[in-house]
Write an enzyme that holds these catalytic residues in place. Structure first.
Site, mmCIF file in Angstrom:
data_model
loop_
_atom_site.group_PDB
_atom_site.id
_atom_site.type_symbol
_atom_site.label_atom_id
_atom_site.label_comp_id
_atom_site.label_asym_id
_atom_site.label_seq_id
_atom_site.Cartn_x
_atom_site.Cartn_y
_atom_site.Cartn_z
ATOM 1 N N TYR A 1 -5.079 11.213 2.008
ATOM 2 C CA TYR A 1 -5.795 9.964 2.303
ATOM 3 C C TYR A 1 -6.543 9.383 1.104
ATOM 4 O O TYR A 1 -6.375 8.231 0.777
ATOM 5 C CB TYR A 1 -6.777 10.118 3.472
ATOM 6 C CG TYR A 1 -6.133 10.487 4.789
ATOM 7 C CD1 TYR A 1 -4.749 10.544 4.940
ATOM 8 C CD2 TYR A 1 -6.916 10.785 5.895
ATOM 9 C CE1 TYR A 1 -4.172 10.890 6.146
ATOM 10 C CE2 TYR A 1 -6.346 11.135 7.114
ATOM 11 C CZ TYR A 1 -4.975 11.190 7.228
ATOM 12 O OH TYR A 1 -4.407 11.528 8.415
ATOM 13 N N ASN B 1 0.848 -1.190 0.000
ATOM 14 C CA ASN B 1 0.000 0.000 0.000
ATOM 15 C C ASN B 1 0.888 1.245 0.000
ATOM 16 O O ASN B 1 1.987 1.252 0.555
ATOM 17 C CB ASN B 1 -0.974 -0.007 1.181
ATOM 18 C CG ASN B 1 -0.319 -0.132 2.536
ATOM 19 O OD1 ASN B 1 0.758 -0.724 2.670
ATOM 20 N ND2 ASN B 1 -0.950 0.396 3.557
ATOM 21 N N CYS C 1 -11.184 -2.380 -3.963
ATOM 22 C CA CYS C 1 -10.334 -3.481 -4.433
ATOM 23 C C CYS C 1 -11.168 -4.689 -4.830
ATOM 24 O O CYS C 1 -10.854 -5.362 -5.813
ATOM 25 C CB CYS C 1 -9.322 -3.865 -3.363
ATOM 26 S SG CYS C 1 -7.988 -2.648 -3.214
ATOM 27 N N CYS D 1 -10.664 -3.947 0.639
ATOM 28 C CA CYS D 1 -11.721 -2.927 0.732
ATOM 29 C C CYS D 1 -12.685 -3.080 -0.446
ATOM 30 O O CYS D 1 -12.422 -3.830 -1.397
ATOM 31 C CB CYS D 1 -11.105 -1.527 0.766
ATOM 32 S SG CYS D 1 -10.519 -0.956 -0.841
ATOM 33 N N GLU E 1 -3.488 -4.343 -3.007
ATOM 34 C CA GLU E 1 -4.138 -5.235 -3.974
ATOM 35 C C GLU E 1 -4.176 -4.592 -5.362
ATOM 36 O O GLU E 1 -3.829 -5.209 -6.368
ATOM 37 C CB GLU E 1 -5.580 -5.555 -3.540
ATOM 38 C CG GLU E 1 -5.693 -6.276 -2.219
ATOM 39 C CD GLU E 1 -5.883 -5.334 -1.042
ATOM 40 O OE1 GLU E 1 -5.174 -4.306 -0.960
ATOM 41 O OE2 GLU E 1 -6.754 -5.633 -0.203
ATOM 42 N N GLU F 1 0.396 5.339 0.755
ATOM 43 C CA GLU F 1 -0.539 6.355 1.235
ATOM 44 C C GLU F 1 -0.147 7.753 0.782
ATOM 45 O O GLU F 1 1.003 8.010 0.420
ATOM 46 C CB GLU F 1 -0.603 6.307 2.769
ATOM 47 C CG GLU F 1 -1.187 5.007 3.268
ATOM 48 C CD GLU F 1 -1.321 4.937 4.767
ATOM 49 O OE1 GLU F 1 -2.004 4.031 5.241
ATOM 50 O OE2 GLU F 1 -0.732 5.787 5.475
HETATM 51 ZN ZN LIG Z 1 -8.413 -1.652 -1.241
#
Ligand SMILES: [Zn+2]
Length: 132
Positions: free
Chosen positions: A51, A45, A90, A87, A58, A47
Site C-alpha cells: 500500500y 495509478n 500529489c 491526495c 498524478e 498499487e
Molecule cells: Zn496522490
C-alpha cells in the site's frame, strides 16, 4: 489554454485510467499533464501490496514528463469514477513541479470541476520561498 487542448488533456486522463493497476483498492485513476510545448503525458495509478509504495496517477504522469526533459506545465487533468481530488502528497508535488496551474477533476459521468493549485494547497511548503 485552448478548448481543444483541455479536451485532449481530459480525454488522455480518462483513457489512462484504463491501464490502472489497482487490485487492492479497485479504484482506477488516470491523470494527464499538459507541458508548455503542448505535449501531453498521461499515466494511471499503480498499487503495491504494501500500500505505502503505491503511486498515484498524478505523480506518475508528472514524473513521466520530467523524465522526458519537460519542466514547465500548463494544466493537469485527473479522472476517477467519482471525481476525487489529488491526495496531499500529489498536491505538494503538483505545486513544486507546476506552480499555479488549472487542475481539472473529471468523473465517470463526465462532470468536471476545475481548481487552481493554490486552492488545493494553500500556503504550500515551497523550498524557493525558504531561500529568500
Ligand atoms: Zn496522490
Amino acid at each position: 489554454m485552448e478548448a481543444v487542448e483541455s479536451e485532449l488533456l481530459k480525454k488522455a486522463a480518462r483513457e489512462a485510467a484504463k491501464a490502472s493497476y489497482s487490485p487492492y483498492s479497485h479504484y482506477p485513476v488516470g491523470a494527464a499533464v499538459l507541458a508548455e510545448d503542448g505535449q501531453i503525458f498521461s499515466a494511471c495509478n499503480v498499487e503495491s501490496s504494501t500500500y505505502g509504495l503505491s503511486i498515484c496517477a498524478e505523480r506518475n504522469a508528472l514524473t513521466a514528463a520530467i523524465a522526458k526533459g519537460l519542466r514547465k506545465f500548463r494544466a493537469l487533468a485527473v479522472w476517477s469514477k467519482n471525481g476525487a481530488t489529488p491526495c496531499g502528497a500529489c498536491r505538494q508535488v503538483i505545486w513544486e513541479l507546476c506552480g499555479e496551474i488549472p487542475i481539472y477533476i473529471i468523473d465517470a459521468d463526465g462532470k468536471e470541476k476545475c481548481y487552481i493549485s493554490s486552492v488545493l494547497l494553500p500556503d504550500p511548503f515551497d523550498e524557493k520561498k525558504l531561500r529568500k
